[in-house]
Motif scaffolding. Structure first.
Motif, PDB file in Angstrom:
ATOM      1  N   GLN A 276       0.695  -1.166   0.003  1.00  0.00           N
ATOM      2  CA  GLN A 276      -0.087  -0.019  -0.039  1.00  0.00           C
ATOM      3  C   GLN A 276       0.927   1.191   0.094  1.00  0.00           C
ATOM      4  O   GLN A 276       0.466   2.417  -0.404  1.00  0.00           O
ATOM      5  CB  GLN A 276      -0.995   0.101   1.083  1.00  0.00           C
ATOM      6  CG  GLN A 276      -0.610   0.037   2.497  1.00  0.00           C
ATOM      7  CD  GLN A 276      -1.429   0.056   3.761  1.00  0.00           C
ATOM      8  OE1 GLN A 276      -2.133   0.915   3.721  1.00  0.00           O
ATOM      9  NE2 GLN A 276      -1.656  -0.736   4.392  1.00  0.00           N
ATOM     10  N   ARG A 277       2.128   1.061   0.307  1.00  0.00           N
ATOM     11  CA  ARG A 277       3.151   2.207   0.383  1.00  0.00           C
ATOM     12  C   ARG A 277       4.467   1.665   0.305  1.00  0.00           C
ATOM     13  O   ARG A 277       4.750   0.720   0.901  1.00  0.00           O
ATOM     14  CB  ARG A 277       2.969   2.890   1.701  1.00  0.00           C
ATOM     15  CG  ARG A 277       3.713   4.191   1.669  1.00  0.00           C
ATOM     16  CD  ARG A 277       3.567   5.331   2.795  1.00  0.00           C
ATOM     17  NE  ARG A 277       4.221   6.379   2.986  1.00  0.00           N
ATOM     18  CZ  ARG A 277       4.505   7.090   4.012  1.00  0.00           C
ATOM     19  NH1 ARG A 277       3.929   6.526   5.111  1.00  0.00           N
ATOM     20  NH2 ARG A 277       5.060   8.074   4.105  1.00  0.00           N
TER      21      ARG A 277
ATOM     22  N   TYR B  41       8.419  -1.520   2.589  1.00  0.00           N
ATOM     23  CA  TYR B  41       7.106  -1.379   2.157  1.00  0.00           C
ATOM     24  C   TYR B  41       6.087  -1.726   3.304  1.00  0.00           C
ATOM     25  O   TYR B  41       6.344  -2.347   4.299  1.00  0.00           O
ATOM     26  CB  TYR B  41       6.921  -2.299   0.794  1.00  0.00           C
ATOM     27  CG  TYR B  41       6.558  -3.575   1.217  1.00  0.00           C
ATOM     28  CD1 TYR B  41       5.188  -4.252   1.320  1.00  0.00           C
ATOM     29  CD2 TYR B  41       7.552  -4.630   1.190  1.00  0.00           C
ATOM     30  CE1 TYR B  41       4.949  -5.515   1.582  1.00  0.00           C
ATOM     31  CE2 TYR B  41       7.210  -6.026   1.402  1.00  0.00           C
ATOM     32  CZ  TYR B  41       6.101  -6.383   1.512  1.00  0.00           C
ATOM     33  OH  TYR B  41       5.935  -7.776   1.575  1.00  0.00           O
TER      34      TYR B  41
ATOM     35  N   ARG C 253       4.071   7.366  10.432  1.00  0.00           N
ATOM     36  CA  ARG C 253       3.056   6.579  10.105  1.00  0.00           C
ATOM     37  C   ARG C 253       3.682   5.123  10.808  1.00  0.00           C
ATOM     38  O   ARG C 253       4.063   4.335   9.802  1.00  0.00           O
ATOM     39  CB  ARG C 253       2.888   6.433   8.871  1.00  0.00           C
ATOM     40  CG  ARG C 253       1.600   5.665   8.410  1.00  0.00           C
ATOM     41  CD  ARG C 253       1.436   5.667   7.056  1.00  0.00           C
ATOM     42  NE  ARG C 253       0.362   4.857   6.334  1.00  0.00           N
ATOM     43  CZ  ARG C 253      -0.004   4.562   5.455  1.00  0.00           C
ATOM     44  NH1 ARG C 253       0.602   5.077   4.430  1.00  0.00           N
ATOM     45  NH2 ARG C 253      -1.002   3.727   4.966  1.00  0.00           N
TER      46      ARG C 253
ATOM     47  N   GLU D 153      -0.350  -4.372   2.263  1.00  0.00           N
ATOM     48  CA  GLU D 153      -1.898  -4.423   2.071  1.00  0.00           C
ATOM     49  C   GLU D 153      -2.505  -5.418   3.486  1.00  0.00           C
ATOM     50  O   GLU D 153      -3.600  -5.376   3.885  1.00  0.00           O
ATOM     51  CB  GLU D 153      -2.405  -4.452   0.847  1.00  0.00           C
ATOM     52  CG  GLU D 153      -1.939  -3.430  -0.137  1.00  0.00           C
ATOM     53  CD  GLU D 153      -2.435  -3.594  -1.683  1.00  0.00           C
ATOM     54  OE1 GLU D 153      -3.175  -4.648  -1.803  1.00  0.00           O
ATOM     55  OE2 GLU D 153      -1.997  -2.649  -2.569  1.00  0.00           O
TER      56      GLU D 153
ATOM     57  N   ILE E  70       8.283   2.450   0.833  1.00  0.00           N
ATOM     58  CA  ILE E  70       9.258   3.660   1.493  1.00  0.00           C
ATOM     59  C   ILE E  70      10.341   3.992   0.819  1.00  0.00           C
ATOM     60  O   ILE E  70      11.365   2.969   0.570  1.00  0.00           O
ATOM     61  CB  ILE E  70       9.140   3.374   3.168  1.00  0.00           C
ATOM     62  CG1 ILE E  70       8.051   2.985   3.519  1.00  0.00           C
ATOM     63  CG2 ILE E  70      10.215   4.292   3.742  1.00  0.00           C
ATOM     64  CD1 ILE E  70       8.106   2.350   5.035  1.00  0.00           C
ATOM     65  N   SER E  71      10.305   5.179   0.164  1.00  0.00           N
ATOM     66  CA  SER E  71      11.614   5.326  -0.677  1.00  0.00           C
ATOM     67  C   SER E  71      12.648   6.009   0.239  1.00  0.00           C
ATOM     68  O   SER E  71      12.328   6.734   1.158  1.00  0.00           O
ATOM     69  CB  SER E  71      11.150   6.309  -1.987  1.00  0.00           C
ATOM     70  OG  SER E  71      10.427   7.524  -1.508  1.00  0.00           O
TER      71      SER E  71
ATOM     72  N   HIS F 197      10.014   8.182   8.793  1.00  0.00           N
ATOM     73  CA  HIS F 197       8.771   7.595   8.301  1.00  0.00           C
ATOM     74  C   HIS F 197       8.204   6.766   9.383  1.00  0.00           C
ATOM     75  O   HIS F 197       6.849   6.872   9.280  1.00  0.00           O
ATOM     76  CB  HIS F 197       9.266   6.347   7.095  1.00  0.00           C
ATOM     77  CG  HIS F 197       9.652   7.078   5.639  1.00  0.00           C
ATOM     78  ND1 HIS F 197       8.364   7.265   5.132  1.00  0.00           N
ATOM     79  CD2 HIS F 197      10.555   7.107   5.070  1.00  0.00           C
ATOM     80  CE1 HIS F 197       8.869   7.779   3.809  1.00  0.00           C
ATOM     81  NE2 HIS F 197      10.208   7.629   3.695  1.00  0.00           N
TER      82      HIS F 197
END
Length: 429
Positions: A55-56, A111, A76, A114, A58-59, A72
Motif C-alpha cells: 500500500q506504500r 514497504y 506513520r 496491504e 518507503i523510498s 517514516h
C-alpha cells in the motif's frame, strides 16, 4: 493501518499455506517469514507471517537512510517489511563500495503491506484492507501455476580455490601484523541468462535446508530466496537480542557420528576463539544503545543442529536506553559482527580490498518492524538473489579467518555452506 481483522481455524493448514503463497506471488510485493517449525530457539524464531501487496513503498535518499526510516516510522507507525543491505556501512562509517555489483538491488527497501497473514499451527489471523472472507475466497480459489520455464544459470565462481587460499594467507598476515583479529572473507557465485521459478526454488531450498529465519521476498521482479539460520537483532519490548553464529560443522551419517562432530565443534579452539571475539564485538555494539550494566551473554557456544549443518551460536541481550530510538539501535549494530570481524572498521576496509564482488543484500539483514516499534531481522546468508528481468542470479558464501585458520579448511567450509543452494539450482531442470 489495515481496516479489517479476523481469526480462522484451518482444516488443512499446509495446503492453505501453499495456496496462499501462490496467491501472494501474483502481487508485485510479498514476503514470507518462515521458521520451518524450528521452535526451540532462544527467544523464538521468526513468526510465520505472509505479507502481501504494497500500500506504500518507503523510498529513500542516498545519504542518511537510517534517519529517513526513523522519520517514516514516526510519521506513520505501521508494519514495515524490508531489508538493509551490507553497503549501508558507507552511511555509518567513512567507507566505500567499489567492487562489481552483479545484481543492482537498492541498499535499503521497505514497504507497508496491504494484507498480513499470521500462521500459528491450525490458526490463521488476518489483517487486511479488504474483508477477510473475500480474501480467504481469493486464496481458496487460487489455481496452482504451471511451472515456469526453467533454464539453469551457468554459475561462475568469482574466486578460485588458489585465489581464495592466497587471500586467506594475506589476511592472516594482517592478523600477525596486528591490523585485525578476525575477518569474515566471502566469495560470490554469479550467473546470467538463467530462468528460475523463484517460489518453487524457495520451497525446494527450505526442504533441503530448513532454518528458523528463512524468507521468501519478492519486490518488483527482484527476489531474495533465503535459508538463514542466524538472527541479527530482535527487539522485544525493551529487550535487544543478538545471536551471532561462528562455528560450522557438517552433519554426520548417524546420530552417533553427529554427537562426535558436535563435541569436536564445541571443543575446537579456533571455532571457540572466533565465536568469543564476535560475542565481544556484539556486546560492544549493543552497549552503544543500552542501559549501563544490562548487556549480558545469555548463552555462550551453544551447539544447534540443522538439517545440513551444526552451528555454534551465542546469545547476547541488553535493555534499550530510554533516549535511544530503536532504529538507532539497529544502526549502532550494523553491519553485524559475525559478517565483518574485529575491529569492525578496519575489517570492512580489508573486505573491500580483498573481496571481488559487492556484497549488496548478502550479509545484510531482512526483517520487519511492528506498529509498536518491536522488530526482528535475520542475517542474509545461505541466500540466493534473482532478478527476473535481467535474468541475473547471485549467492555468496564466506568464513571467519583468524590466526589459527587453515586456508584449505576454510575453503571447504565455504563449499559446505554453498551446497544446499547449488543442489537446489541443479535439481530443477
Amino acid at each position: 493501518m489495515r481496516k479489517h481483522s479476523f481469526r480462522y481455524v484451518l482444516e488443512n493448514p499446509e495446503t492453505f499455506r501453499k495456496n496462499a503463497l501462490v496467491w501472494a506471488s501474483s502481487f508485485s510485493h510479498c514476503t514470507y517469514f518462515n521458521n520451518n517449525n524450528i521452535l526451540k530457539y532462544p527467544y523464538g524464531p521468526f513468526d510465520n507471517m505472509l505479507t502481501v501487496g504494497a500500500q506504500r513503498i518507503i523510498s529513500f535518499g542516498h545519504k542518511n537512510s537510517f534517519e529517513e526510516l526513523k522519520q517514516h516510522y514516526k510519521t506513520r507507525p505501521d508494519w514495515m517489511i524490508g531489508y538493509l543491505a551490507y553497503d549501508l556501512k558507507n552511511q555509518t562509517e567513512v567507507l566505500q563500495s567499489n567492487n562489481p555489483d552483479h545484481m543492482g538491488f537498492p541498499d535499503i527497501y521497505f514497504y507497508i503491506p496491504e494484507h498480513i497473514l499470521f500462521f500459528k499451527g491450525s490458526s490463521l489471523y488476518i489483517e487486511s484492507n479488504i474483508a477477510p472472507d473475500r480474501l480467504m475466497e481469493e486464496i481458496y480459489y487460487t489455481e496452482s501455476k504451471k511451472p515456469a520455464k526453467f533454464k539453469e544459470p551457468v554459475l561462475k565462481q568469482n574466486t578460485s580455490r588458489d585465489e581464495y587460499i592466497k587471500t586467506v594467507n594475506k589476511l592472516k598476515n594482517h592478523i600477525i601484523e596486528g591490523d585485525i583479529y578476525e575477518i569474515n572473507y566471502c566469495m560470490e557465485f554469479s550467473g546470467s541468462d538463467g530462468e528460475i521459478n523463484p517460489l518453487a526454488t524457495y520451497l525446494q531450498l527450505v526442504d533441503l535446508s530448513p532454518t528458523p529465519f528463512s524468507v521468501y521476498h519478492q519486490f518488483e521482479n527482484r527476489y531474495l530466496i533465503c535459508a538463514s539460520p542466524e538472527r541479527f537483532l530482535k527487539k522485544q519490548t525493551e529487550k535487544l537480542i543478538s545471536q551471532p553464529i561462528k562455528g560450522t560443522a557438517r552433519r554426520g551419517s548417524s546420530s552417533y557420528e553427529d554427537e562426535i562432530i558436535k563435541q569436536q565443534l564445541r571443543t575446537d579452539e579456533k571455532e571457540l576463539a572466533e565465536n568469543m571475539m564476535i560475542v565481544d564485538l556484539v556486546r560492544n555494539d549493543l552497549a552503544k544503545s543500552s542501559k549501563t550494566g544490562t548487556v549480558k551473554v545469555d548463552e555462550m557456544f551453544g551447539i544447534y543442529t540443522f538439517k545440513q549443518l551444526h552451528q555454534m551460536i551465542s546469545t547476547v541481550t541488553s535493555e534499550l536506553r530510554n533516549d535511544v530510538h530503536f532504529i538507532d539501535a539497529i544502526k549502532n549494530a550494523f553491519p553485524m559482527g559475525s559478517m565483518t570481524g574485529a575491529p569492525k572498521v578496519k575489517v570492512m576496509q580489508l573486505i573491500e580490498q580483498y573481496e571481488q564482488a559487492k556484497r549488496g543484500l548478502y550479509s545484510g539483514a531482512m526483517g520487519y518492524i511492528t506498529p509498536s516499534g518491536d522488530f526482528d531481522f535475520n542475517v542474509v546468508i545461505r541466500s540466493l538473489l534473482y532478478h527476473a528481468v535481467t535474468k541475473k542470479i547471485s549467492f555468496q558464501v564466506g568464513s571467519a579467518i583468524t590466526y589459527d585458520s587453515d586456508p584449505e579448511r576454510e575453503y571447504d567450509e565455504c563449499l559446505l555452506k554453498a551446497k544446499a543452494i547449488i543442489q537446489t539450482l541443479s535439481s530443477q531442470g
